[in-house]
Design an enzyme around this catalytic site. Structure first.
Site, mmCIF file in Angstrom:
data_model
loop_
_atom_site.group_PDB
_atom_site.id
_atom_site.type_symbol
_atom_site.label_atom_id
_atom_site.label_comp_id
_atom_site.label_asym_id
_atom_site.label_seq_id
_atom_site.Cartn_x
_atom_site.Cartn_y
_atom_site.Cartn_z
ATOM 1 N N GLU A 184 0.835 -1.194 0.000
ATOM 2 C CA GLU A 184 0.000 0.000 0.000
ATOM 3 C C GLU A 184 0.879 1.255 0.000
ATOM 4 O OE1 GLU A 184 -2.004 0.083 3.702
ATOM 5 O OE2 GLU A 184 -2.828 2.086 3.434
ATOM 6 N N ASP A 196 -0.929 -1.479 5.997
ATOM 7 C CA ASP A 196 -0.876 -1.064 7.401
ATOM 8 C C ASP A 196 -2.002 -1.722 8.185
ATOM 9 O OD1 ASP A 196 1.276 0.570 7.044
ATOM 10 O OD2 ASP A 196 0.070 2.351 6.585
ATOM 11 N N ASP A 212 -4.335 -0.645 9.898
ATOM 12 C CA ASP A 212 -5.315 0.365 10.306
ATOM 13 C C ASP A 212 -6.527 0.293 9.384
ATOM 14 O OD1 ASP A 212 -4.557 1.422 7.915
ATOM 15 O OD2 ASP A 212 -3.511 3.156 8.740
ATOM 16 N N ASP A 248 -7.631 2.118 6.857
ATOM 17 C CA ASP A 248 -7.377 2.221 5.412
ATOM 18 C C ASP A 248 -6.757 0.939 4.870
ATOM 19 O OD1 ASP A 248 -8.407 4.616 4.984
ATOM 20 O OD2 ASP A 248 -6.495 5.730 4.849
#
Ligand code: 0R9
Length: 635
Positions: A424, A497, A499, A501
Site C-alpha cells: 500500500e 498497514d 489500520d 485504510d
C-alpha cells in the site's frame, strides 16, 4: 475411590491416544480444532432432529470458556449397556461408540472425522451430561479428559425429554484459543437453513448477545440470504426430485453481479470441494441454456454455444442431496468432495428438466439471463485475447508501460519460489524495495483505491490500472481463464498497514482475488503479511510484538522500564526494520488466506461491499478488530 479394571484401562488408553494426537481426530488444536468439538456435539443433536425427534437446539457460550449444547430430542438412552456400564458412559468414553448406535438409512452426522462425543470428552477438562428421559433427569460427569467423576445417577424428575452437554475444553491443548460467537452463529445459521423444522438459539453470556435461527423455507431462504443486498433477476427458483433413492434439492437465483456462488451439501454436510452432484448440476444448467438459445435461435454466428461459466455468471445456488449411506462415496484429503457416480447423472437430469421448464415458462427472465450470459461470453473472449497478447509480448499499451515502471521485479525468475508483495502506497513500497531480498522478492506498490471487484464487470476490471497491473504481473490470466500453474509467483502477499485504510485495501484486494483468481487462493498462494503492532525497547534491546498478548509477554519477561511505541505505518519503517519484522521468510508471520466456506466469504464480501450501509457498519463493528489475526483469514 474409583476402581480401574482391565476395560477401564483400555478406555483410558483410547482417550489418551486422542490427547496425544488430537490432530488425528479433530484436524488441529487451533481455533478450528476447538470449534470442531462444538460441531461434534451439535451434529449429534442435529441427527436426532433429522430423525424426527425434537425441533430445538440451544448453544450457550459461558464466560469461563465452557459451552453448553442442548436439544429437546428423546434424550440419550440411560439403560445399562451389555458391558455393565451405563449407555451414556459408553457413548462418552469409548471411541467410535456412537457409530454402533447409528440408526436410519441416511448417515447424517457431519464433521470432518465423525468421531463422536468421546473425542470431545477426551479433549475436555470437564464434561457434564444431563439427560431428560423416561420421566427422570439423569446426570453423568467426567473430568481430566474422560475420567468418570460421577457415574450416571438420577438427579430429579421431569416429564421433558432432551440432552444437555456442557464441556470445558482442555485449554492446555487448545492454547490461546476461545470460542467465537460469530463462527458458531454462522455455522448454526447454515444448519437452520438446511433443516427447516429446527430452531437454533445461540447465546453468548459474556457479551450478552443472542440470536435465534429458524427458516420455514429452507434452501430458498438460504439463497435469499446470500443474495441479500444484490439486485436479483427473479424470485428464487426451488426444485427437487428423487431417483434411485437419491433426493436432489436445489434453490437458485440469478443476480446482476458477475459472481458465481454454488454451495453444495450431502446429507446436510457441506461438500466444500464440490463433487459429482455439482458437476451434474452445472452440466444440467449449461445444457438447458444451450438448448434454449438454440431452439429460439438467440445466438447468431458459428460459435453459438455458451461455456458453463457464461451461464453461471451472477448465479447463486444451494444444492443439498440426500443419499443413502450405502451409496455414499467421498473423495479428497478432507473428504469434502462427493464421489458417488449416480449423483452426477441424477442431479444433471433433474436440473436440466427443471431449468428447461423454467426458461420456457418465464420468457422475460430467460431473455435477461441469456443477455447477461452473452455479455460474459463476449468479455471472456476479449479477456482471452488480452491474455494471449500479454503472453506473446504484443499489445504494449499504456497500462503495461506503466506496469513496468512500478514493479520492482525479482532478479531471478522462478514461479516455484518467487514472492510478490502488493504494498500500500509509494513510501512503504520504497522501504520494501530497499529492504527485500531482490533475488526472489518482487514489490508492486499500489496507488489509490483498488476498485470494488464485486460490482464491476470484467471489461471494467480490465480497464482499471491497479488491477490490470496485478493481472499482468501475476501473468496467469483471470476468471475462468486463470491458470494457477502459470503464476509467476509462488506467494502473493498483501502488505498493508494495520489500520482502517489498510484493512479496506485488504478487503478490496481479497474481493478481487476471490472473484477473479480464486484458484490462487485454493492453491494456498495468497497471503497477508503481518507487520508488528508494537516496538518495545529496553535500552539497546529491541522487541517487536505482533499482538497485545505478545506485548504483555515481552514486558513480563523483561526487567526495566520499556519504551513501547505503537508501530508506525509500513512507510515509516526503515528498510531493515521492514525486512526483519515482516518480509524475512525466517522471522516473519504470514496469514494464509483460505476459502473454506465460499458462501460465507461471499456473504462477507457482499455485506462489506454491497450498497447497503447499515449491514456493513454492523458487520464491521461486530467482527473487525484491527489486529489482523482473525478478520481476513477467510475461513
Ligand atoms: C446436546 C447434544 N445432543 C446429543 O449429543 C444427543 C445425542 C442423542 C442421542 C439420542 C437422542 N438425542 C440425542 N442428543 C438417541 C438416539 C437413539 C435412541 N435414542 C436416543 C438412537 O440413535 O437410536 N443419541 C446418540 C447416540 C445415542 N443416543 C446412543 F443411542 F448411542 F446412546
Amino acid at each position: 475411590m474409583t476402581k480401574y479394571d482391565e476395560t477401564s484401562i483400555k478406555i483410558l488408553e483410547g482417550l489418551e491416544a486422542v490427547r496425544k494426537r488430537p490432530g488425528m481426530y479433530i484436524g488441529s488444536t487451533d481455533k478450528r480444532g476447538l470449534h470442531h468439538l462444538v460441531w461434534e456435539i451439535v451434529d449429534n443433536a442435529i441427527d436426532e432432529i433429522i430423525n424426527g425427534y425434537g425441533n430445538y437446539i440451544k448453544i450457550v457460550l459461558h464466560g469461563d470458556g465452557s459451552i453448553t449444547i442442548a436439544d429437546n430430542g428423546r434424550g440419550v438412552p440411560i439403560g445399562m449397556h451389555e458391558s455393565g456400564k451405563s449407555t451414556p458412559e459408553v457413548i462418552y468414553t469409548i471411541l467410535h461408540a456412537g457409530g454402533k448406535f447409528e440408526s436410519g438409512n441416511y448417515k447424517v452426522s457431519g464433521g470432518l472425522h465423525g468421531v463422536g462425543a468421546s473425542v470431545v470428552n477426551a479433549l475436555s477438562s470437564k464434561m457434564d451430561v444431563l439427560i431428560y428421559r423416561d420421566g427422570v433427569i439423569s446426570n453423568i460427569r467426567f473430568t481430566d479428559g474422560g475420567k468418570v467423576e460421577s457415574p450416571l445417577k438420577k438427579v430429579g424428575d421431569s416429564n421433558k425429554t432432551g440432552t444437555v452437554v456442557t464441556f470445558m475444553p482442555d485449554y492446555t491443548i487448545f492454547k490461546n484459543c476461545s470460542f467465537s460467537y460469530t463462527t458458531i452463529c454462522e455455522r448454526m445459521q447454515e444448519s437452520a437453513f438446511l433443516i427447516p423444522s429446527v430452531t437454533i438459539e445461540v447465546i453468548d453470556e459474556e457479551s450478552k448477545r443472542e440470536v435465534k435461527y429458524h427458516y420455514d423455507d429452507g434452501l430458498t431462504n438460504f439463497v435469499e440470504y446470500i443474495n441479500d443486498g444484490k439486485n436479483t433477476l427473479h424470485k428464487v427458483l426451488n426444485f427437487s426430485g428423487t431417483k434411485n433413492d437419491i433426493e436432489v434439492n436445489v434453490a437458485l437465483q440469478y443476480t446482476d453481479t458477475y459472481n458465481e456462488n454454488i454451495v453444495s451439501f450431502v446429507n446436510n454436510v457441506k461438500t466444500s470441494d464440490g463433487g459429482t452432484h455439482e458437476v451434474g448440476f452445472k452440466t444440467g444448467i449449461t445444457k438447458a441454456f444451450n438448448d434454449y438459445v438454440k431452439n429460439n435461435n438467440l445466438i447468431k454466428g458459428k460459435d453459438n454455444t455458451f461455456d458453463g461459466s457464461d451461464v453461471r455468471e451472477g448465479l447463486t445456488a444451494v444444492i443439498n442431496l440426500r443419499i443413502p449411506e450405502a451409496s455414499l462415496q467421498f473423495e479428497g484429503q478432507t473428504k469434502g468432495k462427493l464421489g458417488t457416480p449416480e449423483a452426477r447423472s441424477i442431479t444433471e437430469s433433474i436440473t436440466y428438466e427443471k431449468i428447461k421448464f423454467f426458461l420456457e415458462e418465464n420468457k422475460e427472465i430467460a431473455l435477461n439471463i441469456v443477455e447477461k450470459a452473452l455479455k460474459s461470453k463476449v468479455a471472456r473472449e476479449a479477456a482471452r485475447k488480452a491474455r494471449e497478447e500479454a503472453r506473446n509480448g504484443k499489445g504494449k499499451n499504456k497500462l503495461e508501460k506503466n506496469l513496468s515502471g512500478k514493479l520492482a521485479p525479482a532478479t531471478t525468475k522462478n514461479g516455484k519460489i518467487n514472492e510478490l508483495f502488493l504494498v500500500e502506497g509509494d513510501s512503504a513500497g520504497g522501504s520494501a524495495k530497499s529492504g527485500r531480498d531482490r533475488k526472489f522478492q518482487a514489490i508492486l506498490p499500489l496507488r489509490g483505491k483498488v476498485i470494488n471487484a464485486e460490482k464491476t464487470s470484467v471489461e471494467e476490471i480490465l480497464k482499471n490500472e491497479e488491477i490490470n497491473t496485478i493481472i499482468h504481473t501475476i501473468g496467469a490470466g483471470l476468471g475462468s481463464d486463470f491458470i494457477v500453474e502459470d503464476s509467476a509467483y509462488d506467494k502473493v502477499i498483501i502488505m498493508t498497514d494495520a489500520d482502517v485504510d489498510g484493512s479496506h485495501i485488504q478487503i478490496l484486494l481479497l474481493t478481487f482475488f476471490y472473484r477473479f483468481m480464486r484458484p490462487l487462493i485454493e492453491a494456498g498462494k495468497l497471503y497477508i503479511a503481518k507487520p508488528p503492532l508494537y516496538k518495545i525497547d529496553y535500552g539497546k534491546k529491541h522487541f517487536y510484538a505482533y499482538s497485545d498478548e505478545e506485548r504483555y509477554k515481552i514486558v513480563s519477561e523483561n526487567t526495566g522500564k520499556p519504551d513501547i511505541s505503537r508501530n508506525k505505518g509500513l512507510g515509516e519503517m526503515n528498510p531493515d526494520e521492514l525486512w526483519d519484522t515482516t518480509m524475512n521468510p525466517d522471522t516473519r508471520t504470514l496469514i494464509r488466506v483460505n476459502i473454506n466456506d465460499a458462501s460465507l466469504a461471499e456473504k462477507r464480501v457482499n455485506v462489506l461491499m454491497g450498497d447497503k450501509v447499515e449491514p456493513r457498519k454492523e458487520w464491521i463493528e461486530e467482527n473487525i478488530i484491527f489486529t489482523m489475526e482473525d478478520n481476513y483469514r477467510v475461513e
